[in-house]
Design an enzyme around this catalytic site. Structure first.
Site, short mmCIF file in Angstrom:
data_model
loop_
_atom_site.label_atom_id
_atom_site.label_comp_id
_atom_site.label_asym_id
_atom_site.label_seq_id
_atom_site.Cartn_x
_atom_site.Cartn_y
_atom_site.Cartn_z
N GLU A 84 0.82 -1.21 0.00
CA GLU A 84 0.00 0.00 0.00
C GLU A 84 0.87 1.27 0.00
O GLU A 84 0.53 2.26 -0.67
CB GLU A 84 -0.94 0.00 1.21
N TYR A 114 -5.66 6.62 4.65
CA TYR A 114 -5.91 5.58 3.65
C TYR A 114 -5.15 4.30 3.98
O TYR A 114 -5.72 3.20 4.00
CB TYR A 114 -5.51 6.05 2.24
N ASP A 125 -9.26 4.90 -2.23
CA ASP A 125 -8.15 5.35 -3.07
C ASP A 125 -8.73 5.99 -4.32
O ASP A 125 -9.95 6.22 -4.42
CB ASP A 125 -7.20 4.20 -3.39
#
Length: 344
Positions: free
Chosen positions: A42, A123, A141
């Site tokens: 990520e 996030y 996202d």
């Protein structure tokens, strides 16, 4: 629009049969992924494509298979391995976070605990919490943003629309399988609900999609007009000796911090370089390198030396030219190095 549970069921049903096989992913029905791999992927995927990240992810795992191994790594080695991925503050935050997690003994299993780690924003915390730990977390996202904007016909321009997008995403995120739901939304945005020419005929969310019903899904999301980037100018200096080139390590804070690089004249995002060479010598122009950063464009004049005062050089190391790729130069300086080698 249909009830939120129905949207989740439609999306999860589609994901069960269409999930992309990615190096950092476990498919539906498989055991949850190692939090280290989820977190690493990520962080790498921010502002970068899946295709670009895959080889870096593999090399990182080969070099540092656990968060403890990464925490023990030398800063320069990690920065060199990151070279080419861009947004180099991520690599510095990666190390800082790995070292805190190693001290803790494991990744926190909650979204709040993850958010407290260095360099972990909303996030990333939500993605790791949902995908690695199965916690219900709202993951948004760029792909999810686009899907939700069209699904709910949110026509407020970005970035002002983001609170409404997050609220809408929360309304359709299920209590269970939140990680699969998040990854399904990402896959849907990447392969079906694309920026241009969305494939509405095969979309599992076509029926409840308000933008499709209005006949203009491609219009959304609405983006604010881009501001023109300023153009900065600077110089990079190629100092060669015995088939080696001088590389310096940039200051830890600031642009490209901690990276190996060619000496330069102090150019920055907010200012041109001062044009002053790092040492006296017979300098000649070797061509222009152009590079685009997030907030500015750069024209970098490469300067080559023909007899420089080697006794008055900046601190650094002379790196073998035959092994220059292993130096892990950031992209702008890698471009300059290729230009210099072509001028030899």
């Amino acid at each position: 629009m249909n009830e939120p549970g129905t949207i989740a069921d439609l999306l999860l049903g589609w994901y069960d049969g269409h999930a992309r096989r990615l190096p950092w992913r476990k498919l539906p029905g498989e055991p949850r992924q190692d939090p280290y791999k989820v977190w690493l992927s990520e962080v790498m995927l921010q502002q970068t494509t899946v295709a670009a990240v895959a080889p870096y992810f593999g090399r990182f795992l080969e070099a540092w298979p656990t968060v403890e191994a990464l925490a023990a790594a030398e800063d320069a080695d990690v920065m060199a391995a990151w070279a080419g991925l861009g947004y180099y503050a991520r690599a510095r935050n990666l190390l800082a976070c790995a070292r805190v997690v190693a001290e803790l003994g494991s990744f926190p299993a909650s979204e709040a605990g993850l958010r407290a780690l260095p360099g972990v924003g909303d996030y990333t915390a939500a993605a790791v919490a949902a995908i690695a730990f199965g916690e219900r977390a709202v993951v948004v996202d760029a792909n999810v943003e686009r899907v939700v904007t069209r699904l709910c016909a949110i026509d407020t321009p970005l970035p002002a629309a983001r609170p409404a997008i997050r609220e809408a995403a929360s309304a359709i995120t299920p209590q269970t399988r939140a990680g699969d739901f998040a990854q399904g939304m990402m896959d849907l945005g990447a392969t079906v609900c694309t920026v241009k020419a969305p494939r509405c005929l095969i979309c599992p969310l076509a029926a409840p999609c308000l933008a499709r019903a209005a006949g203009e899904p491609e219009r959304l999301p609405v983006k604010a007009a881009k501001k023109a980037k300023p153009l900065r100018q600077g110089r990079a200096y190629w100092i060669e000796r015995d088939d080696k080139v001088l590389l310096v390590t940039r200051a830890g804070a600031g642009m490209l911090g901690g990276m190996r690089a060619l000496p330069d004249d102090g150019w920055a995002a907010r200012a041109d370089g001062n044009g002053s060479p790092p040492a006296a010598g017979a300098w000649r122009a070797g061509g222009i390198v152009r590079h685009s950063f997030t907030h500015f464009d750069l024209e970098l004049q490469l300067m080559l030396c023909a007899g420089v005062d080697l006794g008055n050089l900046p601190a650094g190391e002379f790196w073998p030219l035959e092994d220059i790729e292993a130096a892990g130069l950031p992209t702008v300086f890698a471009k300059a190095a290729r230009l210099a080698l072509a001028n030899r």
